[in-house]
Enzyme design. Structure first.
Site, PDB file in Angstrom:
ATOM      1  CE  LYS A 195     123.735  21.620 119.638  1.00  0.00           C
ATOM      2  NZ  LYS A 195     122.357  21.594 119.177  1.00  0.00           N
ATOM      3  CB  SER A 390     119.231  23.172 118.468  1.00  0.00           C
ATOM      4  OG  SER A 390     120.244  23.460 119.414  1.00  0.00           O
TER       5      SER A 390
END
Length: 590
Positions: A195, A390
């Site tokens: 991430k 996402s």
């Protein structure tokens, strides 16, 4: 006293002149829009016409219905924007239209991602089945422009022009050095090894994990790019890779030598070629119609429109709580649209078109719930655009089936939060200090005027962990995987559409047309019409709602040029609120 009245009079005169200028500006805009709109009415297609395609503009998912969103406030001219929906339908219509003899591609680039480019290219490949010609010409081709042009029967290049053929690359802007100089500490709370949304704030270069994932999806996209060009141009993919690696295309002559172009021609010579293809005399004008006009051309209206419908729900942009607009996915607006088509008995299936880098995790969950409810009533097929990552994947994962283009950027299953600590910036740079009173230990948690305490950081980390757990659980349920299995391909890692198919995040590769056809099959209907949701902004909503923002954006783009993207990214960062499920940065493949 005389000086006072002189000042008042000057102020009144200034106000009067401002109103006059504003009125002239308003009238100019209205006149320009009316003139532009009137030109599109009653468009007639002549026999033996050529459809001209130009994609050198930012391509939205849908053509705007209000003229203000399609207006350039710098020169008071229409931008001639045609959405992907009308590009695809226009090419399909031209395939069957006896008045259209062929297509002339006159574009240097494509104002969209590689997935958008892929869908346009596939539509052109389908057009070629009609045996009608496609001719491409440009003074300069970018890689996306050439990718589209590579389907043409003949590719022409200006004798002094060039073809950009150098391989793919992407670059990230890191802000750590600037933040250090300003003494602003980005306090990061995240889940996910990959991430990398927070990396620009805490690092000055890519982490090993981020470099690995970027090299992987970029390589996947590039291999597909070379393979597709190889198929149409008859050049070995390995040879194409060598041409790019050694930058062998440095002059127009090189493009012909290595068979990327068929000939070098000036515009008048290309026009002569097109005339010969349409039996037009050299002294006569070509019958060329733009896609903007062609989409407004009169067509035969059928009285017996099918009763059954497939609803196409468009979700484009960042995901936020609230209403949103045509370029932002508002949880209220999109969830209502899905709920409306779920309850509409005439709608037999739903195609959920997602083109989003993500955003608010909470807003994503609100939309996910409506997709989950809709799937229990009728088929829901997701069609992914340039991005569905996402939060964009979060709102997709509950669907009956998921389609992605080979070059779609998806996955990025991970969450994060950032709270800047600007205490030293205020104290040392501005000489500003803060003090206050609170009724509880956590009453001022989240303020940027001081660092987080250990207990506050632990609380926020737990919130982020919970959100990630919820995210992975819902992906596991939707994709029929275990939570551990999702975590192994999650951790914020970004995948290309091809990679996502291999690991089970999507079901099939294809564009929105493929998704619609599959939705009809799942709903067991053969005769249907498509309807789009949510409704787009009206003229009045656009003008009185966001026209000032449009003017400001237009001016900023003109003044900043390419640097506008940097400004936009910094502005987005400053507006982050709550736990985020979004891509690390705006991925632009060059």
């Amino acid at each position: 006293m005389a000086q006072f009245f002189k000042f008042v009079f000057a102020s009144m005169l200034g106000t009067f002149l401002t109103l006059v200028i504003a009125s002239i500006l308003f009238v100019s805009i209205i006149v320009g829009i009316v003139n532009s709109a009137s030109k599109e009415k009653n468009v007639q297609v002549s026999d033996d016409s050529i459809l001209m395609l130009d994609f050198d503009y930012d391509i939205p998912e849908r053509s705007p219905i209000d003229p203000f969103s399609d207006y350039n406030y710098n020169d008071f001219q229409s931008k001639n924007t045609v959405g992907l929906n009308d590009i695809l339908s226009g090419i399909k219509k031209a395939k069957e239209d006896p008045k259209i003899l062929g297509i002339y591609i006159n574009t240097s680039s494509v104002g969209g991602g590689f997935a958008t480019t892929e869908e346009i290219r596939n539509a052109l490949l389908d057009f070629k089945l009609s045996k009608k010609f496609i001719v491409a010409y440009s003074e300069f081709y970018t890689q996306k422009g050439y990718y589209v042009a590579s389907v043409a029967d003949k590719i022409y290049l200006n004798p002094a022009g060039d073809i950009e053929f150098k391989g793919f690359g992407t670059q990230i802007m890191f802000l750590k050095g600037a933040l250090d100089k300003l003494e602003i500490e980005p306090q990061v709370i995240k889940v996910g090894t990959y991430k990398s949304a927070v990396e620009p704030f805490v690092l000055d270069k890519m982490s090993d994990a981020n470099r690995l994932q970027t090299a992987s999806f970029l390589g996947s996209m590039y291999n597909h790019f070379l393979l597709k060009i190889s198929n149409e141009r008859g050049i070995n993919a390995d040879s194409l890779r060598v041409i790019a690696n050694k930058l062998l295309i440095q002059r127009a002559e090189d493009a012909v030598k290595f068979k990327l172009a068929d000939g070098l021609k000036y515009k008048d010579e290309v026009m002569a070629d097109l005339k010969s293809r349409t039996n037009v005399k050299p002294e006569d004008d070509l019958k060329v119609i733009t896609l903007k006009k062609y989409k407004s051309a009169e067509t035969e209206i059928k009285d017996d429109l099918p009763t059954d419908r497939i609803a196409v729900v468009y979700a484009t942009g960042e995901i936020i709580s609230g209403e949103g607009d045509d370029n932002t996915i508002g949880s209220e607006r999109i969830s209502k649209a899905i709920r409306d088509v779920r309850e509409d008995k005439k709608v037999k299936a739903i195609v959920f078109r997602v083109n989003s880098p993500g955003g608010s995790a909470l807003a994503s969950d609100v939309i996910w719930r409506e997709v989950e409810l809709a799937r229990k009533v009728k088929p829901v097929v997701v069609s992914m655009g340039d991005y569905a990552a996402s939060g964009g994947y979060y709102i997709s994962c509950a669907a009956t089936k998921i389609y992605a283009d080979p070059n779609t950027i998806t996955g990025s299953i991970g969450v994060f939060g950032i709270i800047p600590n600007a205490q030293k910036f205020f104290n040392n740079k501005l000489g500003v200090t803060f003090d206050g009173v609170k009724t509880g230990e956590y009453a001022d948690m989240g303020t940027i005027s001081r660092p987080l305490t250990e207990s506050e950081r632990a609380i926020l980390q737990q919130q982020v962990n919970n959100t990630y757990g919820t995210f992975t659980k819902k992906v596991a349920e939707g994709r029929k995987k275990t939570a551990l299995g999702v975590d192994s391909i999650g951790q914020g890692r970004v995948w290309s559409g091809i990679e996502a198919l291999e690991i089970g995040l999507v079901d099939k590769l294809g564009g929105i047309s493929d998704a619609i056809a599959d939705a009809a099959k799942l709903a067991n209907i053969k005769s249907y019409r498509t309807v789009s949701y949510p409704s787009q902004k009206s003229i009045l909503e656009s003008f009185f709602g966001n026209v000032s923002d449009d003017i400001q954006t237009s001016i900023m783009k003109k003044e900043l040029g390419e640097e506008y993207k940097i400004y936009k990214q910094i502005r987005k960062i400053s507006q982050l609120n709550g736990v985020q499920a979004r891509l690390p940065f705006e991925i632009s493949v060059n």
